[in-house]
Structures are given as structure tokens and as C-alpha cells.
Design a protein around this motif. Structure first.
Motif: not given
Lengths: 64, 470
Positions: B70, B73, B145, B147-149, B365-366, B371, B400, B405, B408
Motif C-alpha cells: 500500500s 497510498k 503495490g 500497480k494497484d495489485y 481494494t485491499w 482486484v 483508502e 480508486y 481511475s
């Protein structure tokens, strides 16, 4: 290890830390740790830990 | 000045106490569910999976990986601060006294089979855990992280604590048999690793600690500075080497980064040159006539009892809404109606969506697997357009700005929030994500499962409904 392998080996490092260095490092680390923990609580890091911990971690238990 | 002493009880007793303390949620083993109370925000120093039904606290290694994942963020101050504090105060005393997985390995090693002694090879192999620390614990979570994964790579691919305490602990309970269909290659590989490690530990002392454990690698970095540790009185040492020969870890010196501070060397030193110290206070010395602290065990037992009562206190029974018998979350039942607010300002109303196949996905999201499967829902939406209504409902636990999120993401289906967690509960879901429910055009449940889904699986579920209506 047998007696021949350890004969003459010192069980401690040959060079000791300079006087006072250990104490200084400990104090700085503890102070830094406390600061980071407080900052972490303030920026929501503690909440992140709680959220992850109270939900079953599918990756951890091998469910993907 | 007279030397201060605070002599500790036997190491094995402390290890057992720590294991009980970390896993005091006995109710979890009875009900087959994990503890979800506030104590879980606290990390314990040893390796103890927070998905164990008994776990009352968070795992420091899992917390670090998730915090690093994370990092885009939020800076991972808390996890790093906790590890720094444990490291500088305890160092690898955690490994020797406070780690349930260390205890597990030592008990396995007591099985009477031939033992493999340490050698130059095992010493070289002990460097592997630093590689695991850098790659699986730090780099991969950080990289993914951004890469948002979120991907806690060590937890996912290796950690035996997760398999033993989490997987076996949860799956052994009859209430969790519904998870069996989700078991696949990943579970098989983790179980294989656990079984192999257990076998190896019978022959090799603490094989996981010595060669694979990244938490031991972290604590080992503090070896020379930790407040608590095994110390050698240089003026008394006669260089007989008995301490080095006695030790089963891959040490070069007593108290170095491979030393787990167990103190086994203390008892073999012929000149009493070695002791376990916390600063100037002696915690353990050679078989001493001195009395151990009489008040220590009563205090420790009180702490354990208080924690045990707190985490096992019966839950308040909430009044469940009275619903018509034919309504429920089982296959074939009419799904309970719900309305949830969407992040675009509208609302998703399951009753208004009747007439279409509804795909309801509970995610967060976590949650990495959640995701990962979102693109499949978009593919379904693009292919089946007006015939399917898709809602991705975020967990009530938000870490978050989910609205930002979601904004996007290039997906056009509804993103909503389960504000109180009541919607997922009404579908029989729990803290396990992702969870997907599919309703036919009449609002009847045709699919309701925890676990990831693929595009092919989703299509196979909704196609029969669409064809039946033609």
C-alpha cells in the motif's frame, strides 16, 4: 563441528564496538521506532493492519 | 555494584506461553472463524498467521508486506516502526523464545531420527532467507503495490504459518467445508512446502528459521545492538569452543545474526562466561541456585486469563430481520432485496434490476484476488450489455479513497459500498473476499460462492439464464 574445528575460535567478534556506539544506536532506534509507530497510527497504517487482520487472508491460506 | 538479576522461567515454558497468548481465541477453533476484534491491530513479535482461528493479533511479516503493497497510498510507518521496536529490543530472542513456528520445529526435531549437523553448506544456505526477505517480502509487494495489485508474496507462496495455522486451522472445521471447491494448485503447493518443511525439520534443526524465515533475517540485523541478547564475558572466556560446538544454529560467534539467543551455550560454558542479558540485568545464567521470580508466573497467567476472557466473550445476539421463508441466499431461493449507494452518486437497487441477470461481486481494494478479477466483470458487461446488471460492492472496511480508486478504473459497471456490511451478510458471506452472487431475471439465487471467478466461469453461469429467456 568437532573440537579441532572450534579450537582457538573466539566465540565473540574480534573487534568490539567502540564505547558508547551500541547505547547510542539503541536509543536512536527506539526513538525512531516510537516516532514511526505514532506516525503510522496517525496516517492510518494501524487501521490498514486491523482491516487485513480481521479478514481471512485468502493468499495466506492458499486459496489465491 | 551487585549484578541485577531477573531470572526467566524455562525457555520451553515461555515458548508455550507465547503460543497460547498469540492464539487465545479458543472460540475460533470451536466455531471455525477468525477473531475480528480490536486487539488484532496489535502485531506480535513472532510469526503467527492472523488467519488462524485462534489468532488474536496481527502477524508482523504479513503486516509489513501489506503495508509495502500500500506504499503508493500510504507510507508504511506503522509496520516498519513495529519491526524496528521488536528488533532493537528483542533481536532474535523472538526466535528463541516467542515464536510458535520455532517451537513447532523444535518439537519436530525431538522425533528420534538421524540428525544432520551444521556445516559450511548449511551456513551458506542460511543466506537464502535474506534473498527471500528482499525479493518476496520487500520488492514484489512494493512493485505490485504500485500497480494497484496488493500481493503479499511470501505469505502467498511460502509461509508455512499461513498453511498450518490459517489453512489447516480453518479448513479442518466442518463450518468451512464450503471453501473446499476453492482449493487448487496454490493450496497444493503450500501444503507440499509445509509437509516437506515438517519432514526436513525432523532431521535438520529449525530448518525454516535457518534457511527461509525472513522475519528471523530482519531480527538478525539487530544482533549486535539488541537490548536483550546472549553476551560473552571476554575476560572470563577461555576459548574452549564448547559453546560453538553446542549450538545447532549456523553461528560464527555467540550472539551473532544467526543466533536465536536460546542460551543452550550458557549451560555448557565451563567458566560461566556466557549469560542472557537485558542491558545490565541478567535474565539467564548457568544453572543457578538463585530463586526465580515468585511473582512472574502469577502475573503472566493473569494477563493470559484477561486476554482469554476478553477475546472469547460471547457476541451480542443481534435481532435478525424476519424474512419470508422462501427468501434467502441458498441456491434456488429468492435473494433478499437490498439497496446500496454507488460511488457515482446513484444507488444500486436489486429490485429495480429484476428482469436482468444480476452479478453481484463483493470486493475490496485491499484484496488482491478481488482486484485481479474486476476486468472479467467488465468483459461480461461489454458482451451481454443490457441483459446483465453488474454491481461491485465494496466491503464496509475501507482503507483508502475508494471513489478515487474507482474513478481511475476503465470499467462501466456499478461500484457501490456496503456501508454496514449487512448486504454481504444477507448473502451468507463473511470476511472472506472475493464473494460473487448471481441472480436470474426473477431475483433467484443461481450462484453464491466465495472465491475468485474467471470470465469463462461467469459466462457459463449466466448463459443458461439468458438462453432460457429467449
Amino acid at each position: 563441528m568437532d573440537k579441532n574445528q572450534t579450537k582457538g575460535m573466539t566465540p565473540y567478534p574480534e573487534k568490539d564496538l567502540p564505547r558508547g556506539v551500541g547505547k547510542t544506536v539503541r536509543r536512536v532506534c527506539i526513538a525512531l521506532a516510537v516516532l514511526l509507530i505514532v506516525l503510522g497510527i496517525l496516517n492510518g497504517g494501524l487501521w490498514d493492519v486491523l482491516v487485513k487482520a480481521v479478514n481471512i487472508c485468502t493468499e495466506c491460506i492458499g486459496l489465491g | 555494584m551487585a549484578e541485577k538479576r531477573f531470572l526467566l522461567p524455562k525457555r520451553r515454558l515461555i515458548q508455550l506461553y507465547a503460543a497460547l497468548l498469540y492464539n487465545a481465541h479458543a472460540k475460533g477453533f470451536i466455531k471455525g472463524e477468525i477473531y475480528t476484534g480490536p486487539v488484532k491491530a496489535v502485531c506480535v513479535p513472532g510469526l503467527n498467521c492472523y488467519s488462524c482461528p485462534g489468532a488474536v493479533s496481527a502477524c508482523p511479516l504479513g503486516s509489513l508486506q501489506n503495508a509495502l503493497a500500500s506504499s503508493g497510498k500510504r507510507a508504511p510507518y506503522y509496520a516498519i516502526g513495529i519491526l524496528l521496536l521488536f528488533g532493537i529490543i528483542l533481536g532474535r530472542t523472538v526466535c528463541g523464545y516467542l515464536c510458535p513456528i520455532g517451537l513447532f520445529q523444535e518439537l519436530l526435531h525431538k522425533i528420534p531420527v538421524p540428525k544432520l549437523k551444521k556445516s559450511r553448506f548449511t551456513r551458506a544456505l542460511s543466506g537464502l532467507k535474506y534473498g527471500i526477505l528482499i525479493i518476496l517480502v520487500i520488492l514484489i509487494p512494493l512493485w505490485m503495490g504500485f500497480k494497484d495489485y496488493p500481493l503479499p508474496a511470501f505469505c502467498k507462496y511460502i509461509c508455512p504459518a499461513g498453511t498450518l495455522q490459517g489453512a489447516v486451522g480453518l479448513l479442518a472445521h466442518p463450518a468451512n467445508t464450503g471453501l473446499y471447491p476453492m482449493l487448487g494448485a496454490l493450496f497444493a503447493s503450500k501444503m507440499t512446502i509445509l509437509i516437506l518443511l515438517a519432514l526436513v525439520c525432523m532431521f535438520v534443526y529449525r530448518a525454516f528459521c535457518r534457511f527461509l524465515c525472513p522475519l528471523g533475517a530482519i531480527y538478525g540485523l539487530f544482533a549486535r545492538f539488541a537490548v536483550i541478547g546472549v553476551k560473552v564475558d571476554r575476560s572470563a572466556c577461555v576459548h574452549c569452543g564448547k559453546c560453538l560446538r553446542k549450538c545447532e544454529m549456523d553461528i560464527r560467534h555467540v550472539g551473532d545474526h544467526e543466533c536465536i539467543q536460546c542460551g543452550e551455550c550458557i549451560d555448557v560454558c565451563p567458566v560461566n562466561a556466557i549469560s542472557l542479558k537485558a542491558g545490565k540485568i541478567t535474565l539467564r545464567e548457568k544453572a543457578s541456585e538463585k530463586k526465580k521470580n515468585a511473582f512472574l508466573w502469577p502475573v503472566l497467567v493473569c494477563i493470559l486469563l484477561i486476554l482469554f476472557i476478553f477475546v472469547n466473550w460471547p457476541d451480542k445476539k443481534t435481532e435478525e430481520p424476519i424474512v419470508p421463508l422462501e427468501t434467502g441466499y441458498e441456491i434456488g431461493m429468492r435473494a433478499p432485496a437490498f439497496t446500496v449507494p454507488c460511488y457515482d452518486g446513484a444507488a444500486y437497487d436489486s429490485q429495480a434490476a429484476l428482469g436482468k441477470v444480476q452479478v453481484i461481486n463483493f470486493w475490496a481494494t485491499w484484496c488482491g484476488p478481488c482486484v485481479k478479477e474486476l476486468p472479467y466483470f467488465e468483459e461480461i458487461r461489454q458482451k451481454y450489455g443490457d441483459h446483465v446488471s453488474i454491481a461491485a460492492i465494496h466491503s464496509s472496511l475501507v482503507t483508502e479513497d475508494v471513489a478515487a480508486y474507482v474513478a481511475s478504473l476503465p470499467y462501466a459497471f456499478d461500484f457501490a459500498l456496503d456501508e454496514t456490511g449487512s448486504v454481504i451478510t444477507s448473502f451468507g458471506g463473511s470476511t472472506l473476499l472475493p464473494h460473487t452472487v448471481v441472480l436470474d431475471q426473477n431475483g433467484t439465487v443461481i450462484y453464491n460462492q466465495t472465491g475468485s471467478v474467471t470470465y469463462e466461469q461467469l459466462e457459463a453461469i449466466i448463459l443458461p439464464c439468458l438462453e432460457a429467456k429467449r
